[in-house]
Design an enzyme around this catalytic site. Structure first.
Site, PDB file in Angstrom:
ATOM      1  N   SER A 132       0.842  -1.212   0.000  1.00  0.00           N
ATOM      2  CA  SER A 132       0.000   0.000   0.000  1.00  0.00           C
ATOM      3  C   SER A 132       0.868   1.250   0.000  1.00  0.00           C
ATOM      4  CB  SER A 132      -0.899   0.011   1.243  1.00  0.00           C
ATOM      5  OG  SER A 132      -1.755  -1.100   1.223  1.00  0.00           O
ATOM      6  N   ILE A 157       3.532  -9.718  -9.172  1.00  0.00           N
ATOM      7  CA  ILE A 157       3.477  -9.066 -10.479  1.00  0.00           C
ATOM      8  C   ILE A 157       2.771  -9.966 -11.494  1.00  0.00           C
ATOM      9  CG2 ILE A 157       4.836  -7.940 -12.301  1.00  0.00           C
ATOM     10  CD1 ILE A 157       4.938  -6.703  -9.357  1.00  0.00           C
ATOM     11  N   GLN A 336     -24.826 -18.685  -2.012  1.00  0.00           N
ATOM     12  CA  GLN A 336     -25.961 -18.960  -1.118  1.00  0.00           C
ATOM     13  C   GLN A 336     -27.170 -19.473  -1.904  1.00  0.00           C
ATOM     14  OE1 GLN A 336     -25.461 -18.772   2.047  1.00  0.00           O
ATOM     15  NE2 GLN A 336     -27.515 -19.218   2.784  1.00  0.00           N
ATOM     16  N   ILE A 337     -27.434 -18.867  -3.047  1.00  0.00           N
ATOM     17  CA  ILE A 337     -28.588 -19.291  -3.859  1.00  0.00           C
ATOM     18  C   ILE A 337     -28.397 -20.712  -4.379  1.00  0.00           C
ATOM     19  CG2 ILE A 337     -29.785 -18.825  -6.068  1.00  0.00           C
ATOM     20  CD1 ILE A 337     -29.467 -15.800  -5.398  1.00  0.00           C
ATOM     21  N   HIS A 338     -27.147 -21.108  -4.578  1.00  0.00           N
ATOM     22  CA  HIS A 338     -26.861 -22.482  -5.028  1.00  0.00           C
ATOM     23  C   HIS A 338     -26.906 -23.490  -3.877  1.00  0.00           C
ATOM     24  CE1 HIS A 338     -25.303 -20.555  -8.704  1.00  0.00           C
ATOM     25  NE2 HIS A 338     -25.293 -21.746  -9.261  1.00  0.00           N
ATOM     26  N   GLU A 363      -4.372  -3.181  -7.106  1.00  0.00           N
ATOM     27  CA  GLU A 363      -4.326  -1.761  -7.493  1.00  0.00           C
ATOM     28  C   GLU A 363      -4.850  -0.854  -6.372  1.00  0.00           C
ATOM     29  OE1 GLU A 363      -4.979  -0.566 -11.478  1.00  0.00           O
ATOM     30  OE2 GLU A 363      -4.726  -2.584 -12.272  1.00  0.00           O
ATOM     31  N   SER A 366      -9.294  -1.672  -0.534  1.00  0.00           N
ATOM     32  CA  SER A 366     -10.482  -0.847  -0.244  1.00  0.00           C
ATOM     33  C   SER A 366     -10.134   0.264   0.746  1.00  0.00           C
ATOM     34  CB  SER A 366     -11.596  -1.712   0.345  1.00  0.00           C
ATOM     35  OG  SER A 366     -12.108  -2.569  -0.639  1.00  0.00           O
TER      36      SER A 366
HETATM   37  C1  LIG Z   1      -3.441 -11.433  -7.842  1.00  0.00           C
HETATM   38  C2  LIG Z   1      -2.656 -10.191  -7.614  1.00  0.00           C
HETATM   39  C3  LIG Z   1      -2.143  -9.502  -8.708  1.00  0.00           C
HETATM   40  C4  LIG Z   1      -1.374  -8.346  -8.507  1.00  0.00           C
HETATM   41  N1  LIG Z   1      -0.792  -7.744  -9.603  1.00  0.00           N
HETATM   42  C5  LIG Z   1       0.066  -6.710  -9.402  1.00  0.00           C
HETATM   43  C6  LIG Z   1       0.810  -6.170 -10.499  1.00  0.00           C
HETATM   44  O1  LIG Z   1       0.663  -6.598 -11.665  1.00  0.00           O
HETATM   45  N2  LIG Z   1       1.691  -5.172 -10.232  1.00  0.00           N
HETATM   46  C7  LIG Z   1       1.905  -4.673  -8.982  1.00  0.00           C
HETATM   47  O2  LIG Z   1       2.714  -3.774  -8.818  1.00  0.00           O
HETATM   48  N3  LIG Z   1       1.212  -5.179  -7.909  1.00  0.00           N
HETATM   49  C8  LIG Z   1       0.312  -6.184  -8.094  1.00  0.00           C
HETATM   50  N4  LIG Z   1      -0.361  -6.720  -7.018  1.00  0.00           N
HETATM   51  C9  LIG Z   1      -0.103  -6.200  -5.683  1.00  0.00           C
HETATM   52  C10 LIG Z   1      -1.259  -5.413  -5.058  1.00  0.00           C
HETATM   53  O3  LIG Z   1      -1.423  -4.184  -5.708  1.00  0.00           O
HETATM   54  C11 LIG Z   1      -0.972  -5.286  -3.542  1.00  0.00           C
HETATM   55  O4  LIG Z   1      -1.145  -6.574  -2.999  1.00  0.00           O
HETATM   56  C12 LIG Z   1      -1.859  -4.286  -2.868  1.00  0.00           C
HETATM   57  O5  LIG Z   1      -1.553  -2.979  -3.289  1.00  0.00           O
HETATM   58  C13 LIG Z   1      -1.748  -4.347  -1.332  1.00  0.00           C
HETATM   59  O6  LIG Z   1      -0.416  -4.366  -0.909  1.00  0.00           O
HETATM   60  P1  LIG Z   1       0.059  -5.490   0.165  1.00  0.00           P
HETATM   61  O7  LIG Z   1      -0.382  -6.795  -0.387  1.00  0.00           O
HETATM   62  O8  LIG Z   1       1.482  -5.306   0.436  1.00  0.00           O
HETATM   63  O9  LIG Z   1      -0.803  -5.201   1.447  1.00  0.00           O
HETATM   64  P2  LIG Z   1      -0.423  -4.189   2.664  1.00  0.00           P
HETATM   65  O10 LIG Z   1      -0.083  -2.861   2.111  1.00  0.00           O
HETATM   66  O11 LIG Z   1       0.571  -4.849   3.550  1.00  0.00           O
HETATM   67  O12 LIG Z   1      -1.814  -4.089   3.406  1.00  0.00           O
HETATM   68  C14 LIG Z   1      -2.247  -5.001   4.407  1.00  0.00           C
HETATM   69  C15 LIG Z   1      -3.536  -4.452   5.013  1.00  0.00           C
HETATM   70  O13 LIG Z   1      -3.266  -3.201   5.672  1.00  0.00           O
HETATM   71  C16 LIG Z   1      -4.133  -2.208   5.159  1.00  0.00           C
HETATM   72  N5  LIG Z   1      -3.441  -0.908   5.183  1.00  0.00           N
HETATM   73  C17 LIG Z   1      -2.215  -0.606   4.700  1.00  0.00           C
HETATM   74  N6  LIG Z   1      -1.941   0.681   4.875  1.00  0.00           N
HETATM   75  C18 LIG Z   1      -3.026   1.234   5.480  1.00  0.00           C
HETATM   76  C19 LIG Z   1      -3.367   2.544   5.924  1.00  0.00           C
HETATM   77  N7  LIG Z   1      -2.529   3.577   5.769  1.00  0.00           N
HETATM   78  N8  LIG Z   1      -4.579   2.724   6.495  1.00  0.00           N
HETATM   79  C20 LIG Z   1      -5.445   1.688   6.628  1.00  0.00           C
HETATM   80  N9  LIG Z   1      -5.189   0.431   6.231  1.00  0.00           N
HETATM   81  C21 LIG Z   1      -3.990   0.206   5.653  1.00  0.00           C
HETATM   82  C22 LIG Z   1      -4.459  -2.665   3.760  1.00  0.00           C
HETATM   83  O14 LIG Z   1      -5.653  -2.041   3.278  1.00  0.00           O
HETATM   84  C23 LIG Z   1      -4.604  -4.161   3.957  1.00  0.00           C
HETATM   85  O15 LIG Z   1      -5.872  -4.444   4.470  1.00  0.00           O
HETATM   86  C24 LIG Z   1      -1.163  -7.857  -7.202  1.00  0.00           C
HETATM   87  C25 LIG Z   1      -1.696  -8.539  -6.106  1.00  0.00           C
HETATM   88  C26 LIG Z   1      -2.402  -9.700  -6.291  1.00  0.00           C
HETATM   89  C27 LIG Z   1      -2.920 -10.436  -5.085  1.00  0.00           C
END
Ligand SMILES: Cc1cc2nc3c(=O)[nH]c(=O)nc-3n(C[C@H](O)[C@H](O)[C@H](O)COP(=O)(O)OP(=O)(O)OC[C@H]3O[C@@H](n4cnc5c(N)ncnc54)[C@H](O)[C@@H]3O)c2cc1C
Length: 381
Positions: A132, A157, A336-338, A363, A366
Site C-alpha cells: 500500500s 506481479i 448462497q442461492i446455489h 491496485e 479498499s
Molecule cells: C493477484 C494479484 C495480482 C497483482 N498484480 C500486481 C501487479 O501486476 N503489479 C503490482 O505492482 N502489484 C500487483 N499486485 C499487488 C497489489 O497491488 C498489492 O497486494 C496491494 O496494493 C496491497 O499491498 P500489500 O499486499 O502489500 O498489502 P499491505 O499494504 O501490507 O496491506 C495489508 C492491510 O493493511 C491495510 N493498510 C495498509 N496501509 C493502510 C493505511 N494507511 N490505512 C489503513 N489500512 C492500511 C491494507 O488495506 C490491507 O488491508 C497484485 C496482487 C495480487 C494479489
C-alpha cells in the site's frame, strides 16, 4: 446524458462475449484447477485487437477509448476473471505507462509490439515491504557508466514469468522517498533480470502472479521511462486508469455470478416449485441486479470522464471500491442461492466468489481507496 452504448460499442461487446463463450468458457475450470496461465490465448486476443484497445492505430492499437476498454474487460471477466486481469495488467498498466510517459522511440520499440499483441506486458510497483505504501520502494537504481545498475525485487506481479516487457520502479534517491523513484523498462532475458516465485492463489488462479528479481541488472539510460524521480508520481496517474479496469473486472465477475444464480434459481426445485418463486430468493436477485447496475454506472462514468481527458482520481477510486465490494457481496449471494451445490466445484459460483476477492485488494485495497476518496473530497469540498 447518455446511458446506452452506441451500436458499434454494443456490437463489440457482443463479439467479445461470443469470443469468451467459445474460446474461454470451455477451459475455465481446468485452467483454474491446474493454475494454467493460458498464453495460447494471446494470438487470439491480439487478432481481435483486444490487447491494444486504448492505443492509437499508429502504435498498433485499436484506436478506441476507456468506455470500450472497460466493456472488453467486463465481458472477459464475466467468463473468466483471470483473463480479465491479464488483459488489464497488460493494457492499462504496462502498455499505458509507456504510451503516457514513454519517448517516441520507446513507443516504437515497446508499445507497438505490446498494443498489437505480439508482446505481453507486466508492471511492477509492489515489493515485499512496499505494498500500500509504494513510496517505500527498496529496489535501487544507481547511476553507472551512463546507465543504471538496478538491484532489488518486486512481488505479486501479473505476467512476471511470461512478460516480454516489464515496466518497474526503483529508488534512484532514497532521501527523496516518493520523489526519488524512477521508472524503467526491462526486457525478458536482460542480464540480471529474472522471474521468481509464482504464487499459489485463492482465486484468479489462471492469471500468472509471480516475483521478479533484479541482480546487478544494467539498464541503459534509454530505458528510463519518464523523468528521473517522476516514476512514483507517474505510476499514481497510471493507477487512476487502471482502477477503472479493476471496477470492470469486478462488475464482470459479479455479472457472471448473478447470471449463474439466476439460471440455477429457475432450475432448482424445493417445496414443489423453483426456488426463484420464493420471495427470499427474489429479493437476493433484486439486490444483486441493482448493485451490479450501480457499480457499472460508476465504472462507465469514470471511463467516460477519462475519455473526455478529465482527471478521475476520485471517480476511479469510487468505481473501483464500490464495484469490488459489490462483487464480493454478489458472488457470496450467488453461492448462497446455489445452497450446498454452490460450495462445490460442480457449479461456477464458488470460483466467482474466490476470484472476486482480489478486486478489493489489487491496485490499492479498499482501505486505500477510501483514503484517496476522502483526500479528494477534503481537497475539493
Ligand atoms: C493477484 C494479484 C495480482 C497483482 N498484480 C500486481 C501487479 O501486476 N503489479 C503490482 O505492482 N502489484 C500487483 N499486485 C499487488 C497489489 O497491488 C498489492 O497486494 C496491494 O496494493 C496491497 O499491498 P500489500 O499486499 O502489500 O498489502 P499491505 O499494504 O501490507 O496491506 C495489508 C492491510 O493493511 C491495510 N493498510 C495498509 N496501509 C493502510 C493505511 N494507511 N490505512 C489503513 N489500512 C492500511 C491494507 O488495506 C490491507 O488491508 C497484485 C496482487 C495480487 C494479489
Amino acid at each position: 446524458m447518455e446511458f446506452e452504448l452506441s451500436e458499434e460499442q454494443q456490437q463489440m461487446k457482443m463479439s467479445v462475449r461470443e469470443f469468451a463463450q467459445s474460446e474461454i468458457a470451455p477451459h475455465v475450470s481446468e485452467w483454474d484447477e491446474t493454475q494454467h496461465f493460458p498464453i495460447e490465448l494471446q494470438p487470439k486476443l491480439a487478432e481481435l485487437g483486444l490487447l491494444g484497445v486504448l492505443f492509437p492505430e499508429q502504435y498498433g492499437g485499436s484506436g478506441l477509448g476507456y468506455v470500450e476498454y472497460v466493456t472488453v474487460i467486463e465481458e472477459l471477466s464475466r467468463v473468466d476473471g483471470s483473463v480479465g486481469i491479464s488483459v488489464a495488467a497488460h493494457t492499462s498498466l504496462c502498455s499505458n505507462h509507456i504510451f503516457q510517459f514513454g519517448s517516441e522511440s520507446q513507443k516504437q520499440k515497446y508499445l507497438v509490439p505490446l498494443a498489437s499483441g505480439n508482446h505481453l506486458g507486466a508492471w511492477g510497483l509492489t515489493e515485499p515491504s512496499a505494498g500500500s505504501d509504494a513510496s517505500g520502494t527498496r529496489t535501487t537504481a544507481v547511476k553507472q557508466n551512463g546507465g543504471w545498475l538496478v538491484n532489488g525485487s518486486k512481488n505479486f506481479i501479473t505476467h512476471a514469468i511470461h512478460a516480454d516487457t516489464c515496466v518497474a520502479f526503483a529508488s534512484s534517491d532514497r532521501s527523496k522517498r516518493s520523489k526519488g523513484i524512477t521508472g524503467f523498462i526491462f526486457e525478458k532475458g536482460m542480464k540480471g533480470f529474472s522471474p521468481s516465485k509464482k504464487e499459489n492463489k485463492l482465486g484468479l488462479r489462471a492469471s500468472e502472479t509471480a516475483s521478479v528479481v533484479f541482480e546487478d541488472c544494467q539498464v541503459p539510460d534509454e530505458n528510463r521511462l519518464g523523468d528521473e524521480g517522476m516514476g512514483f508520481v507517474n505510476a499514481m496517474e497510471i493507477l487512476d486508469g487502471g482502477r477503472i479496469s479493476i471496477a470492470a473486472l469486478a462488475v464482470g465477475i459479479a455479472q457472471g455470478a448473478y447470471e449463474s444464480a439466476l439460471r440455477y434459481s429457475a432450475e432448482r426445485q424445493q417445496f414443489g416449485k423453483p426456488i426463484q418463486e420464493f420471495q427470499a430468493i427474489q429479493f437476493k436477485l433484486a439486490d444483486m441486479a441493482m448493485q451490479i447496475d450501480a457499480a457499472r454506472l460508476l465504472m462507465y462514468r469514470a471511463a467516460a470522464m477519462k475519455d473526455a481527458g478529465r482527471k478521475t482520481t476520485k471517480e476511479s477510486s469510487m468505481a473501483k471500491l464500490f464495484a469490488s465490494e459489490v462483487s464480493v457481496r454478489v458472488c457470496e449471494e450467488a453461492v448462497q442461492i446455489h445452497g450446498g451445490y454452490g460450495y462445490t466445484k460442480d457449479y461456477p459460483a464458488e470460483k466467482y466468489w474466490r476470484d472476486s476477492k482480489l478486486c478489493t485488494i489489487g491496485e490499492g485495497t479498499s482501505e486505500i481507496q477510501r483514503m484517496i476518496i476522502a483526500r479528494e473530497i477534503l481537497k475539493h469540498p
